[in-house]
Scaffold this active site. Sequence first.
Site, mmCIF file in Angstrom:
data_model
loop_
_atom_site.group_PDB
_atom_site.id
_atom_site.type_symbol
_atom_site.label_atom_id
_atom_site.label_comp_id
_atom_site.label_asym_id
_atom_site.label_seq_id
_atom_site.Cartn_x
_atom_site.Cartn_y
_atom_site.Cartn_z
ATOM 1 N N GLU A 47 0.719 -1.145 0.016
ATOM 2 C CA GLU A 47 0.077 -0.109 0.067
ATOM 3 C C GLU A 47 0.750 1.378 0.191
ATOM 4 O OE1 GLU A 47 -2.696 0.513 3.290
ATOM 5 O OE2 GLU A 47 -3.386 2.442 2.587
ATOM 6 N N ARG A 86 4.896 -12.656 9.957
ATOM 7 C CA ARG A 86 5.541 -11.411 9.770
ATOM 8 C C ARG A 86 6.888 -11.487 10.320
ATOM 9 N NH1 ARG A 86 1.403 -7.334 8.592
ATOM 10 N NH2 ARG A 86 2.878 -5.645 8.790
ATOM 11 N N LYS A 112 4.334 0.513 10.338
ATOM 12 C CA LYS A 112 4.430 1.890 9.397
ATOM 13 C C LYS A 112 3.886 2.852 10.251
ATOM 14 C CE LYS A 112 3.335 0.219 4.961
ATOM 15 N NZ LYS A 112 2.087 0.160 3.991
#
Length: 561
Positions: free
Chosen positions: A37, A262, A272
């Site tokens: 994204e 992850r 983020k």
Amino acid sequence: MNINSDNKNKDFIRDIVEKDINSNKVGGKIITRFPPEPNGHLHIGHAKSLCLNFGIAQETGGICHLRFDDTNPTKETQEFVESIIDDIRWLGWNWEEHLYFASNYFESLYHFAIDLIEKGKAYVDDLTHDEIREYRGTLNEPGIESPYRSRTVKENLDLFIRMRSGEFGEGARVLRAKIDMESGNLNMRDPVLYRIIKASHHRTGEAWCIYPMYDFAHGQSDSIEKITHSLCTMEFEDHRPLYDWIIETLGIHHPKQIEFARLNLTHTVLSKRKLAELVQDKYVTGWDDPRMPTLAGLRRRGYTPAAIKNFCDRIGVSKRQNTIEIELLEHCGREDLNRIARRVMGVLNPIKVIIDNFPEGRVEELEALNNPEDLQAGVHSVPFTKELYIESDDFQENPSNKFYRLAPGQEVRLRYAYFITCVGLDRDQDTGEIIAIHCTYDPETKGGQAPDHRKVKGTIHWVSVTHSVEAEVRIYDHLFLDERPDQADDYRSIVNPNSLRVLKSCKIDPSVAGALAGINYQFERVGYFCIDNIDSTSDALVFNQTMPLRSSWAKANTYRV
Ligand code: ATP
Ligand code: MG
């Protein structure tokens, strides 16, 4: 686990892909995708996903698409798109012509929504955001159906088309899937598919005022691109039934979704949102601060793409949540730099040495190896003069027992040069501080060997006072004091106040004078360094320390997975 860089870890995902190839489950090529994204910069966690997706495509002769999941106009920018492209290129992955944007599918996604409405599987809801949340229920309580759920297909079509045409205000209505308000999986309780956002999109401009939710865009984008294996991180496991439901209801191509854990790293945050806060609140100088775990930060720090890819291979891929020690990343960096870095001498905390019996004004060019790991790399010459700098902690006036370096009356080897013996000291008259060390050199020991085979216990590095170049050197430490900053009450309260130390008047071998950013150096006995790609100029050199030369970790040769 033994670490061996040649041993490409086979993992459970590669096993599944291999089985699917062997059983002819996928007709043609394997197609994977990396779907960032564009709302932030890439970090080392993304590198894990990149290496998995691009790696599998490369190993199987398939392709990996780069697709921007740009469905939220309020958070995404073209600047992030460009930095992401730049970082992936730098890592060395190639998507050929397969660069896509979910926003290019807005028309198709809109038609998928119309299709669901026509099938009686989606409805326009007038409940507010908060009401929808209240009606959803909890894990222990079933949800309650919206009073608008029973609208007719005709009514829903009419309202949805008017939503698109901009007739209603932001947030006034949404489109929801009609699935099951009592499902044990909250994602299946009539999830929102479309919302009204009156914002300009960085690619589609003002063309749309309704935007698909991530969950309505992601699976269908994969489907449109005929992705064979859609690899996601574990948090999407609970969304998979929804993706399956949408794709099956629409009757379109069904990629196989597989989830993996992850990457988490000690002393590091990889969210983020937190990384953005560190930048905004000026804990670091930017997304590319060399202490940041971003690819831009690691690159500026001196990490090579090969080191990062090697790290990703070694950590492997599994479903189990784990935290990798940051020392493994450093180890991979060091291993690659040991192979490629150009050796020079650099003195970080200089103190002057005067060779009393060396003629004033004479410059002797001595030969030094560029890289003992790679003799093809050749040699460079190092000027030896009467006045030199050595590292101040390579001298002790009152040496402790095991101090084998320079001390009054003690002989040491100057790397690539001569044996020298300390014969006296100059002191500041007021403070008594040592300002220069007097030595004599033995001209018979050129190159560092004595003809009478006498031994010295220490070898130290040095540079010429008249020929060395001055540089600022930035030394980095972990950004967080605790191993698990994510577990702290406030990760900001444990930022390491000494994560950056700036040494202003370091003295470096003159061969670095024209150095370009992107060249890796080893300052002998000290560590790995590179020119800072932002702040360094030809008049004022700035080096970043990538890492010190040794770590206690390397000895253990094992790591947790
Ligand atoms: P966001 O919270 O904004 O979604 P994100 O870190 O998931 O943040 P994306 O741009 O969605 O960012 O990530 C792109 C891809 O990288 C996704 O497939 C995601 O699963 C993967 N990814 C992100 N962080 C990690 C991580 N720490 N380890 C492995 N893969 C990751
Ligand atoms: Mg994500």
